[in-house]
Scaffold this motif. Structure first.
Motif, mmCIF file in Angstrom:
data_model
loop_
_atom_site.group_PDB
_atom_site.id
_atom_site.type_symbol
_atom_site.label_atom_id
_atom_site.label_comp_id
_atom_site.label_asym_id
_atom_site.label_seq_id
_atom_site.Cartn_x
_atom_site.Cartn_y
_atom_site.Cartn_z
ATOM 1 N N GLU A 18 80.170 -12.648 -28.202
ATOM 2 C CA GLU A 18 80.552 -12.520 -29.606
ATOM 3 C C GLU A 18 79.420 -11.924 -30.434
ATOM 4 O O GLU A 18 79.656 -11.127 -31.352
ATOM 5 N N GLU A 19 78.182 -12.272 -30.107
ATOM 6 C CA GLU A 19 77.032 -11.715 -30.816
ATOM 7 C C GLU A 19 76.887 -10.222 -30.526
ATOM 8 O O GLU A 19 76.594 -9.424 -31.420
ATOM 9 N N ARG A 22 79.587 -8.349 -32.501
ATOM 10 C CA ARG A 22 79.236 -8.206 -33.918
ATOM 11 C C ARG A 22 78.218 -7.092 -34.115
ATOM 12 O O ARG A 22 78.266 -6.352 -35.112
ATOM 13 N N ASN A 26 79.063 -3.960 -36.577
ATOM 14 C CA ASN A 26 78.214 -3.823 -37.765
ATOM 15 C C ASN A 26 77.458 -2.501 -37.823
ATOM 16 O O ASN A 26 76.652 -2.284 -38.734
#
Length: 250
Positions: A18-19, A22, A26
């Protein structure tokens, strides 16, 4: 057709996935496609990826587990972007990574480029000093040490074609870069830190002593060097690898 194709193999990566997702969503540069190939994960990695509602993310699943090189190759075969870059499912990009790299490639008329990256623990806290992109990379100097990391490099597939990974060798990334640099004279350095590499205790690249044989085969089987020449470059690689990761030198 996206300008950048991001290639990611995924295998039981739910802890950090999930990191990583992101960090891609981003990005300030948005003209990308992200080809993720899951290599038969037994955790919920696939479910995490499928929850992301973004048409730029293309998920494939292998028929059977074949390793990271195989998963990358399946994604590469489908990639449509001019610029090819790689991100493993547990690594991290700063928001400006793609924007800075694409601009650098164009401004420098580069066929291959690489940047600094931070070497972190599993929580993305600095563990040793950043790896610094401070010299041009050629086929000959890449034989002694692999300065190119997948998460901080990019190449122009429109000019050099796609370069696939050999399967069955844990040093497949080194072989791929060497084969690419047989076709072009130089890879150019961008000395900015825009990526974070997790140095896991069990990391294959960190445990140099465990893959000495695999590295020797890079030279003997893939570069077709003699036994003596292969041993020479393996020794150089081991020494440079120790210096690259030892806190004494970082």
């Amino acid at each position: 057709m996206a300008e950048v194709s991001i290639i990611t193999p995924c295998y039981n990566s739910s802890r950090f996935l999930e990191e990583t997702i992101r960090s891609v969503l981003n990005q300030t540069f948005t003209d990308w496609e992200w080809l993720i190939t899951d290599d038969q994960s037994s955790d919920n990695s696939v479910e995490i990826i499928r929850k992301i509602n973004d048409p730029r993310i293309i998920l494939s699943i292998t028929e059977k587990n074949g390793g990271a090189g195989h998963a990358r190759n399946l994604s590469l075969a489908k990639a449509n972007g001019r610029y090819i870059t790689f991100l493993d499912a547990d690594d991290f990009w700063e928001p400006n990574f793609l924007e800075e790299m694409v601009a650098f490639m164009k401004n420098q008329n580069a066929e291959l480029a690489y940047s600094n990256y931070a070497r972190c623990d599993e929580h993305l806290k600095p563990k040793i000093g950043d790896f610094i992109a401070n010299k041009e990379v050629t086929f000959h100097n890449l034989l002694k040490t692999c300065r190119l990391s997948l998460l901080s490099s990019m190449y122009d597939s429109q000019r050099v074609g796609k370069e696939f990974f050999p399967e069955g060798n844990k040093r497949e990334d080194h072989v791929m870069w060497l084969n690419l640099l047989k076709k072009i004279p130089v890879g150019k350095p961008l000395p900015k830190t825009m990526a974070k590499y997790r140095m896991h205790p069990s990391s294959i690249s960190h445990k140099k002593s465990h893959i000495m044989k695999e590295q020797y085969l890079v030279y003997r089987d893939y570069m077709k060097f003699s036994t003596l020449k292969s041993m020479y470059y393996t020794a150089n690689w081991a020494i440079n690898g120790f210096m690259k990761y030892s806190k004494i030198f970082n």
